[in-house]
Scaffold this active site. Sequence first.
Site, PDB file in Angstrom:
ATOM      1  CB  CYS A 225      -0.964  -0.049   1.179  1.00  0.00           C
ATOM      2  SG  CYS A 225      -2.428   0.948   0.906  1.00  0.00           S
TER       3      CYS A 225
ATOM      4  CG  HIS B  94      -3.104  -3.125   4.608  1.00  0.00           C
ATOM      5  ND1 HIS B  94      -1.873  -2.624   4.954  1.00  0.00           N
ATOM      6  CD2 HIS B  94      -3.740  -2.130   3.938  1.00  0.00           C
ATOM      7  CE1 HIS B  94      -1.772  -1.372   4.529  1.00  0.00           C
ATOM      8  NE2 HIS B  94      -2.888  -1.042   3.912  1.00  0.00           N
TER       9      HIS B  94
HETATM   10  N1  GLN Z   1      -2.156   6.802   2.502  1.00  0.00           N
HETATM   11  C1  GLN Z   1      -2.260   5.955   1.306  1.00  0.00           C
HETATM   12  C2  GLN Z   1      -3.679   5.976   0.728  1.00  0.00           C
HETATM   13  O1  GLN Z   1      -4.605   6.349   1.460  1.00  0.00           O
HETATM   14  C3  GLN Z   1      -1.853   4.539   1.632  1.00  0.00           C
HETATM   15  C4  GLN Z   1      -2.804   3.873   2.627  1.00  0.00           C
HETATM   16  C5  GLN Z   1      -2.263   2.564   3.177  1.00  0.00           C
HETATM   17  O2  GLN Z   1      -1.075   2.328   3.273  1.00  0.00           O
HETATM   18  N2  GLN Z   1      -3.202   1.683   3.650  1.00  0.00           N
HETATM   19  O3  GLN Z   1      -3.864   5.623  -0.425  1.00  0.00           O
END
Ligand code: GLN
Length: 245
Positions: free
Chosen positions: A94, A194
């Site tokens: 992510c 995740h």
């Molecule tokens: N901040 C980034 C987004 O909102 C990554 C989010 C994350 O790592 N879950 O796309």
Amino acid sequence: MKLKICHLYPDVLNLYGDGGNIICIQQRLLWRGIESEVQRCQIGDRLDLSDCDLVFIGGGQDFEQEVLLPDLQSGKDREILAAIQDGVTVLAICGGYQMLGQYYETYDGIRCDFIGALDLYTIGSHQRMIGNTVYRCSDACGGSILVGFENHSGKTWLGPSVQPLADVMVGYGNNGEDKTEGARFLNVFGSYSHGPLLPKNPVFCDHILSVALEHRFGACNLEPLQDDAETDAHRAMLERLGCKP
Ligand code: GLN
């Protein structure tokens, strides 16, 4: 035989238990009698990947990605780029995945110029992409099915020199539009999954371990493990999401 692992920004980029991927990697190596050593590299630490086999970067909120930006741009970005070009294996989740691309423009209009190692960019959207996921990896990424969880506002778009990691079966993936998920370039595996990703996806974990071990030691044939618990957890998610195991 020892695998050297770098866990980058373990405190800042660790959403939804992403650090559990390091535990899974080390345990699946240990069960096969393969040692591993983890270097945790925080903000302000010097980063040297010249003798590293596998880099892991977890996910983070927009704020955390902005907080680490000056540190990343102080030289870590060049070190990571060189390691990727030298074929070091990378698993990035992510926010950590987004960081390997050219830039991330957050929904608030903050422009994070990232590493540029992968031909992709991310644009924050008003639509948060949240939920359980099922992705089918490409053959180049081992061809396994991945179960996971995603929560991102960033929509990631791949350029021509990067292949998707997987096709979306359930969930949004890169952008909720082109049915691609993640990215694969050289020995880099980027994903929005995740979970942490690896414990419930042992086949994919072993694929990544094989890539890293082959890069360091040449041909590698990982002994199968008794994965009943992992496979049961994987199948339970597939059934819950209406997908055939
Ligand atoms: N901040 C980034 C987004 O909102 C990554 C989010 C994350 O790592 N879950 O796309």
